[in-house]
Design a protein around this motif. Structure first.
Motif, PDB file in Angstrom:
ATOM      1  N   ALA A  69       0.849  -1.190   0.000  1.00  0.00           N
ATOM      2  CA  ALA A  69       0.000   0.000   0.000  1.00  0.00           C
ATOM      3  C   ALA A  69       0.888   1.244   0.000  1.00  0.00           C
ATOM      4  O   ALA A  69       2.030   1.198   0.459  1.00  0.00           O
ATOM      5  N   PRO A  70       0.402   2.360  -0.533  1.00  0.00           N
ATOM      6  CA  PRO A  70       1.190   3.605  -0.500  1.00  0.00           C
ATOM      7  C   PRO A  70       1.566   3.974   0.929  1.00  0.00           C
ATOM      8  O   PRO A  70       0.865   3.634   1.887  1.00  0.00           O
ATOM      9  N   THR A  71       2.666   4.696   1.075  1.00  0.00           N
ATOM     10  CA  THR A  71       3.175   5.054   2.392  1.00  0.00           C
ATOM     11  C   THR A  71       2.182   5.953   3.130  1.00  0.00           C
ATOM     12  O   THR A  71       1.371   6.647   2.511  1.00  0.00           O
ATOM     13  N   PRO A  72       2.238   5.957   4.465  1.00  0.00           N
ATOM     14  CA  PRO A  72       1.295   6.766   5.247  1.00  0.00           C
ATOM     15  C   PRO A  72       1.290   8.244   4.870  1.00  0.00           C
ATOM     16  O   PRO A  72       0.223   8.862   4.783  1.00  0.00           O
ATOM     17  N   HIS A  73       2.461   8.833   4.629  1.00  0.00           N
ATOM     18  CA  HIS A  73       2.482  10.273   4.336  1.00  0.00           C
ATOM     19  C   HIS A  73       1.810  10.584   3.010  1.00  0.00           C
ATOM     20  O   HIS A  73       1.233  11.668   2.826  1.00  0.00           O
TER      21      HIS A  73
END
Length: 356
Positions: free
Chosen positions: A208-212
């Motif tokens: 999944a894409p990074t949290p930021h």
């Protein structure tokens, strides 16, 4: 079936479910142990199978869920979230809820056409359609297949209300459709953020894409006029629960118009997969994590009962709820509300989709 390395995946195993009396996949003995012992095992690659369902709208009668219908363009999810409650559905295909769920994907390229036929039926009653309730509508293969986009095109054309839940900033690609939908008051988006720690996110949700990037997507959506909520789903005790207040603050700072949380659920085969993941990545606290989850779930690893399955029970559930409410009040984050207009709906005209 050749067995490849599972490095970079969420699940650490690919065992066969026992609930459906499926045969164990054996190749000259215990193939998993044998093959993984060899040097030079190739990386497992994602495969995609085209599916031809007869219908696309799934009805839901659960009293603790705020929608009664949903559309899922994909089966399986390459994001690889270890806690995903949808993993057991892969067993219906004689595939493992483990690594197979992340790498043996199914697509429904005619989803929009099927939905077009459903919306055209005489007597169809309009109510919000939920997207992303089972697998992520913006997982990596959406970049190529664009099935989610084709569905949104139809919903915007017919002014039909819909919601999107995702872990991906790929949703920004469809801002040209979401902005006019938002102006009509027929769309609401929720971005799921479970941790702000890149290291935890890499193992918990490896693809999944990074949290930021997700926080940035919340900000971009709301600045564009598209109502976007933050979903802290799930909260994993002893792994991510210490970040609850920080995630609420980050979501509020990004302009999230609301938020909610859900304690982790471990139905069927998800529980042993999650235990194996703990043994691999957090062996020092594995037993403590499972003990806390059991406390949340009435002494079991999963509580399937309506209402309590979404909130948990006992002291830990009370603590998480209190912390979330206090953090939401402190940072000005409202409870999520998905009130969308239904009165604008116009059934499709003719037999063909004008935008496809």
């Amino acid at each position: 079936m050749p067995v490849e390395s599972i490095k970079g995946r969420g699940a650490t195993r690919n065992s066969t479910p026992k609930r459906f009396n499926l045969q164990e996949r054996l190749v000259e003995g215990e193939w998993l142990d044998s093959v993984e012992a060899l040097d030079g095992v190739p990386k497992r690659r994602t495969t995609v199978t085209i599916e031809h369902p007869k219908s696309i709208l799934t009805r839901n009668r659960s009293p603790d869920i705020g929608f009664d219908r949903s559309v899922n363009a994909y089966r399986g999810c390459e994001h690889g979230c270890i806690y995903c409650f949808a993993r057991p559905t892969h067993a219906y295909h004689d595939l493992s809820p483990g690594v197979d769920f992340e790498s043996r994907l199914f697509v429904k390229p005619k989803a929009a056409q099927l939905l077009h036929a459903t919306l055209s039926r005489p007597g169809y009653e309009c109510a919000p359609i939920a997207m992303g309730t089972n697998t992520d509508p913006y997982q990596p293969i959406e970049e190529r297949w664009r099935i989610t986009r084709s569905i949104i095109e139809l919903l915007v054309e017919t002014k039909h209300p819909f919601t999107i839940t995702t872990k991906s900033d790929r949703v920004l690609r469809d801002l040209d459709l979401l902005k006019p939908a938002a102006e009509l008051g027929i769309v609401s988006v929720a971005l799921s953020v479970t941790s702000l720690d890149p290291k935890i996110a890499r193992t918990l949700e490896p693809r999944a894409p990074t949290p930021h990037r997700r926080i940035a997507a919340i900000k971009a959506l709301n600045e564009a006029g598209v109502r976007c909520h933050i979903a802290i789903a799930p909260v994993v005790p002893q792994i991510t629960d210490h970040e609850l207040e920080a995630i609420v603050e980050a979501g509020a700072g990004a302009g999230a118009c609301g938020g909610f949380y859900l304690p982790v659920r471990l139905p069927h085969e998800v529980a042993p997969l999650f235990r194996a993941w703990l043994d691999e990545h957090f062996p020092d606290r594995a037993s403590k994590v499972m003990s806390t989850i059991q406390s949340l779930r009435g002494g079991r690893e999963n509580d399937p009962n309506f209402f309590s399955r979404m909130q948990g029970q006992g002291p830990w559930a009370d603590l998480i709820r209190t912390r979330f409410e206090k953090a939401a009040a402190r940072y000005g984050l409202q409870r999520s509300k998905f009130g969308l207009r239904r009165d604008l709906f116009q059934p499709p005209q003719g037999n063909q989709l004008r935008l496809l």
